[in-house]
Design a protein around this motif. Structure first.
Motif, mmCIF file in Angstrom:
data_model
loop_
_atom_site.group_PDB
_atom_site.id
_atom_site.type_symbol
_atom_site.label_atom_id
_atom_site.label_comp_id
_atom_site.label_asym_id
_atom_site.label_seq_id
_atom_site.Cartn_x
_atom_site.Cartn_y
_atom_site.Cartn_z
ATOM 1 N N LYS A 268 -36.807 33.333 -14.555
ATOM 2 C CA LYS A 268 -36.648 31.957 -15.155
ATOM 3 C C LYS A 268 -37.121 31.686 -16.436
ATOM 4 C CE LYS A 268 -37.607 29.595 -10.841
ATOM 5 N NZ LYS A 268 -38.591 28.655 -10.077
ATOM 6 N N ALA A 269 -37.780 32.900 -17.183
ATOM 7 C CA ALA A 269 -38.212 32.452 -18.373
ATOM 8 C C ALA A 269 -37.810 33.714 -19.383
ATOM 9 C CB ALA A 269 -39.572 32.084 -18.499
ATOM 10 N N ALA A 270 -38.245 34.890 -19.088
ATOM 11 C CA ALA A 270 -38.072 35.999 -19.793
ATOM 12 C C ALA A 270 -36.714 36.201 -20.114
ATOM 13 C CB ALA A 270 -39.111 37.162 -19.332
ATOM 14 N N LYS A 271 -35.769 36.427 -19.094
ATOM 15 C CA LYS A 271 -34.461 36.876 -19.287
ATOM 16 C C LYS A 271 -33.670 35.772 -20.287
ATOM 17 C CE LYS A 271 -33.298 39.796 -15.668
ATOM 18 N NZ LYS A 271 -32.667 41.048 -16.108
ATOM 19 N N ALA A 272 -33.785 34.635 -19.934
ATOM 20 C CA ALA A 272 -33.230 33.582 -20.939
ATOM 21 C C ALA A 272 -33.690 33.656 -22.276
ATOM 22 C CB ALA A 272 -33.379 32.185 -20.267
ATOM 23 N N SER A 273 -34.957 33.710 -22.318
ATOM 24 C CA SER A 273 -35.427 34.074 -23.799
ATOM 25 C C SER A 273 -34.957 35.266 -24.418
ATOM 26 C CB SER A 273 -37.160 33.957 -23.511
ATOM 27 O OG SER A 273 -37.636 34.076 -25.127
ATOM 28 N N GLY A 274 -34.824 36.258 -23.665
ATOM 29 C CA GLY A 274 -34.394 37.713 -24.265
ATOM 30 C C GLY A 274 -32.956 37.656 -24.552
ATOM 31 N N GLU A 275 -32.134 36.861 -23.958
ATOM 32 C CA GLU A 275 -30.727 36.866 -24.081
ATOM 33 C C GLU A 275 -30.152 35.871 -25.071
ATOM 34 O OE1 GLU A 275 -29.251 35.117 -20.340
ATOM 35 O OE2 GLU A 275 -29.344 37.051 -19.130
ATOM 36 N N THR A 276 -31.125 34.850 -25.411
ATOM 37 C CA THR A 276 -31.274 33.814 -26.530
ATOM 38 C C THR A 276 -31.483 34.694 -27.787
ATOM 39 O OG1 THR A 276 -31.687 32.189 -25.224
ATOM 40 C CG2 THR A 276 -32.044 31.851 -27.612
ATOM 41 N N LEU A 277 -32.508 35.470 -27.671
ATOM 42 C CA LEU A 277 -32.942 36.468 -28.936
ATOM 43 C C LEU A 277 -32.011 37.421 -29.175
ATOM 44 C CD1 LEU A 277 -35.275 37.461 -30.860
ATOM 45 C CD2 LEU A 277 -35.699 39.153 -28.799
ATOM 46 N N LEU A 278 -31.290 37.887 -28.407
ATOM 47 C CA LEU A 278 -30.027 38.809 -28.345
ATOM 48 C C LEU A 278 -28.939 38.089 -29.203
ATOM 49 C CD1 LEU A 278 -28.897 41.730 -27.917
ATOM 50 C CD2 LEU A 278 -28.209 41.149 -25.695
ATOM 51 N N LEU A 279 -28.526 36.985 -28.700
ATOM 52 C CA LEU A 279 -27.580 36.458 -29.193
ATOM 53 C C LEU A 279 -27.799 35.782 -30.612
ATOM 54 C CD1 LEU A 279 -24.562 34.694 -28.507
ATOM 55 C CD2 LEU A 279 -26.149 32.742 -28.006
ATOM 56 N N GLN A 280 -28.808 35.432 -30.917
ATOM 57 C CA GLN A 280 -29.263 34.839 -32.204
ATOM 58 C C GLN A 280 -29.168 36.330 -33.144
ATOM 59 O OE1 GLN A 280 -29.229 32.109 -33.242
ATOM 60 N NE2 GLN A 280 -28.774 31.362 -31.236
ATOM 61 N N HIS A 281 -29.593 37.509 -32.969
ATOM 62 C CA HIS A 281 -29.638 38.683 -33.718
ATOM 63 C C HIS A 281 -28.288 39.171 -33.873
ATOM 64 C CE1 HIS A 281 -33.963 38.871 -33.381
ATOM 65 N NE2 HIS A 281 -33.925 39.854 -34.186
ATOM 66 N N GLN A 282 -27.360 38.940 -32.810
ATOM 67 C CA GLN A 282 -25.867 39.244 -32.966
ATOM 68 C C GLN A 282 -25.217 38.544 -33.867
ATOM 69 O OE1 GLN A 282 -24.388 42.370 -31.596
ATOM 70 N NE2 GLN A 282 -22.960 41.484 -33.177
ATOM 71 N N ARG A 283 -25.656 37.284 -33.897
ATOM 72 C CA ARG A 283 -24.949 36.255 -34.742
ATOM 73 C C ARG A 283 -25.455 36.711 -36.074
ATOM 74 N NH1 ARG A 283 -25.574 30.883 -31.142
ATOM 75 N NH2 ARG A 283 -23.544 31.379 -29.995
ATOM 76 N N MET A 284 -26.589 37.086 -36.535
ATOM 77 C CA MET A 284 -27.130 37.318 -37.774
ATOM 78 C C MET A 284 -26.537 38.673 -38.180
ATOM 79 S SD MET A 284 -31.376 36.481 -38.073
ATOM 80 C CE MET A 284 -31.663 37.266 -36.289
ATOM 81 N N VAL A 285 -26.430 39.598 -37.362
ATOM 82 C CA VAL A 285 -25.472 40.812 -37.799
ATOM 83 C C VAL A 285 -24.080 40.317 -38.376
ATOM 84 C CG1 VAL A 285 -24.698 43.017 -36.912
ATOM 85 C CG2 VAL A 285 -27.076 42.475 -36.561
ATOM 86 N N ASP A 286 -23.426 39.620 -37.400
ATOM 87 C CA ASP A 286 -22.062 39.259 -37.605
ATOM 88 C C ASP A 286 -21.969 38.318 -38.921
ATOM 89 O OD1 ASP A 286 -21.635 40.426 -35.091
ATOM 90 O OD2 ASP A 286 -21.213 38.304 -34.288
#
Length: 130
Positions: A79-97
């Motif tokens: 309910k919490a950790a996976k969603a937070s981790g996926e958001t973190l991953l998405l934001q880092h990927q966008r920064m790299v891009d």
């Protein structure tokens, strides 16, 4: 905490601002001399490399698993950790891009891309002759 996933309003990585190097590129944004742009590109590449490391760490966070097969851990992770981790991953990927797009824009404005492409074509031609 409701366990709802946050709404992602950013659907794409924004383009870099206009860049002008000497007489090349687009006016109205950042301006660099031909001498200083290589240093700027180097700094952006360092940032990209650091972000790649952060991205790897974010991937580990996004793959979080509960420590055991019991309700409290599984509920928290699902309910919490996976969603937070996926958001973190998405934001880092966008920064790299974004950083990679900015480096490409800097190189294009500096004429580095054309030089690199010409070198690549020469290399490919040499291999075809062999």
């Amino acid at each position: 905490m409701t366990g709802e996933k946050p709404t992602d309003r950013l659907t794409e990585v924004p383009p870099p601002a206009p860049i002008q190097v000497g007489g090349n590129g687009s006016p109205g944004g950042y301006q660099f001399s031909p001498d200083e742009v290589r240093g700027v590109i180097s700094k952006w590449k360092e940032l990209r490399d650091d972000l790649q490391t952060d991205l790897s760490n974010a991937q580990a966070v996004a793959r979080v698993a509960p420590p055991g097969k019991e309700f409290a851990s599984e509920d928290f992770v699902n309910k919490a950790a996976k969603a937070s981790g996926e958001t973190l991953l998405l934001q880092h990927q966008r920064m790299v891009d974004y950083v990679q797009n900015y480096i490409a824009a800097l190189e294009k404005a500096a004429g580095i891309v054309e030089e690199h492409e010409a070198d690549t074509h020469q290399s490919v031609g040499r291999y075809r002759e062999v």
